[in-house]
Scaffold this motif. Structure first.
Motif, PDB file in Angstrom:
ATOM      1  N   LEU A   1       0.801  -1.223   0.000  1.00  0.00           N
ATOM      2  CA  LEU A   1       0.000   0.000   0.000  1.00  0.00           C
ATOM      3  C   LEU A   1       0.837   1.277   0.000  1.00  0.00           C
ATOM      4  N   HIS A   2       2.051   1.231   0.525  1.00  0.00           N
ATOM      5  CA  HIS A   2       2.944   2.393   0.416  1.00  0.00           C
ATOM      6  C   HIS A   2       3.334   2.590  -1.054  1.00  0.00           C
ATOM      7  N   TYR A   3       3.693   1.471  -1.685  1.00  0.00           N
ATOM      8  CA  TYR A   3       4.078   1.525  -3.100  1.00  0.00           C
ATOM      9  C   TYR A   3       2.938   2.033  -3.975  1.00  0.00           C
ATOM     10  N   THR A   4       1.733   1.496  -3.782  1.00  0.00           N
ATOM     11  CA  THR A   4       0.628   1.902  -4.643  1.00  0.00           C
ATOM     12  C   THR A   4       0.252   3.367  -4.418  1.00  0.00           C
ATOM     13  N   GLN A   5       0.449   3.887  -3.204  1.00  0.00           N
ATOM     14  CA  GLN A   5       0.197   5.313  -3.000  1.00  0.00           C
ATOM     15  C   GLN A   5       1.195   6.140  -3.800  1.00  0.00           C
ATOM     16  N   ILE A   6       2.438   5.721  -3.835  1.00  0.00           N
ATOM     17  CA  ILE A   6       3.463   6.457  -4.585  1.00  0.00           C
ATOM     18  C   ILE A   6       3.110   6.529  -6.066  1.00  0.00           C
ATOM     19  N   ILE A   7       2.609   5.433  -6.628  1.00  0.00           N
ATOM     20  CA  ILE A   7       2.336   5.395  -8.073  1.00  0.00           C
ATOM     21  C   ILE A   7       0.882   5.689  -8.415  1.00  0.00           C
ATOM     22  N   TRP A   8       0.076   6.095  -7.450  1.00  0.00           N
ATOM     23  CA  TRP A   8      -1.349   6.348  -7.697  1.00  0.00           C
ATOM     24  C   TRP A   8      -1.491   7.484  -8.697  1.00  0.00           C
TER      25      TRP A   8
END
Length: 159
Positions: A116-123
């Protein structure tokens, strides 16, 4: 004469090493690491936002006493990290990016909610970024990045 050159060289190396560490906490350093990851998946860049930076710094200051990784529950997307020593902001972002292998685009899912940290970065809908850090009373470092609009909307893909 040789001794003065050696002292100058040591001073120069000391100053360069300090500038390196300071630079890794600049807004542009946070933005660069985020945008490198976003470019890999074809997502547009994030832009630094001073309102988000102020929000993040205010929350980081509140965590100085305990350095707990508790979310602010505010209106923005959020990534939190803590580390010991001279952890800088770009290190925190790189740490969040280690979650990339745990995201499966085809199923739009994380392994054990570990991405979820990663997906927030690439959202892709997130376009503004503001980050801050604080040195906690226990010696740890607390880092927060805030994103607007927030990401990780259930049922939606990051890009």
């Amino acid at each position: 004469m040789m001794r003065s050159h050696m002292i100058l060289a040591i001073f120069f190396l000391f100053m360069c090493s300090n500038l390196c560490c300071i630079a890794q906490n600049s807004p542009q350093d946070f933005v660069d690491v985020h945008n490198e990851a976003r470019e890999v998946v074809g997502v547009g860049p994030l832009y630094w936002n001073h309102t988000l930076e102020a929000y993040a710094q205010n929350y980081a200051n509140k965590r100085i006493k305990d350095c707990e990784l508790e979310h602010s529950m505010g209106p923005f997307g959020e990534n939190l990290a803590e580390g010991y020593g001279e952890m800088n902001g770009s290190d925190a972002v790189k740490f969040w990016l280690t979650e990339k292998p745990y995201y499966d685009y085809n199923s739009n899912s994380c392994v054990h909610d570990e991405c979820l940290h990663y997906t927030q970065i690439i959202w892709s809908d997130s376009v503004h970024l503001g980050c801050a850090k604080s040195k906690c009373q226990n010696g740890w470092v607390f880092v927060i990045c805030s994103y607007s609009p927030p990401g990780n909307v259930e049922g939606q893909r990051p890009y």
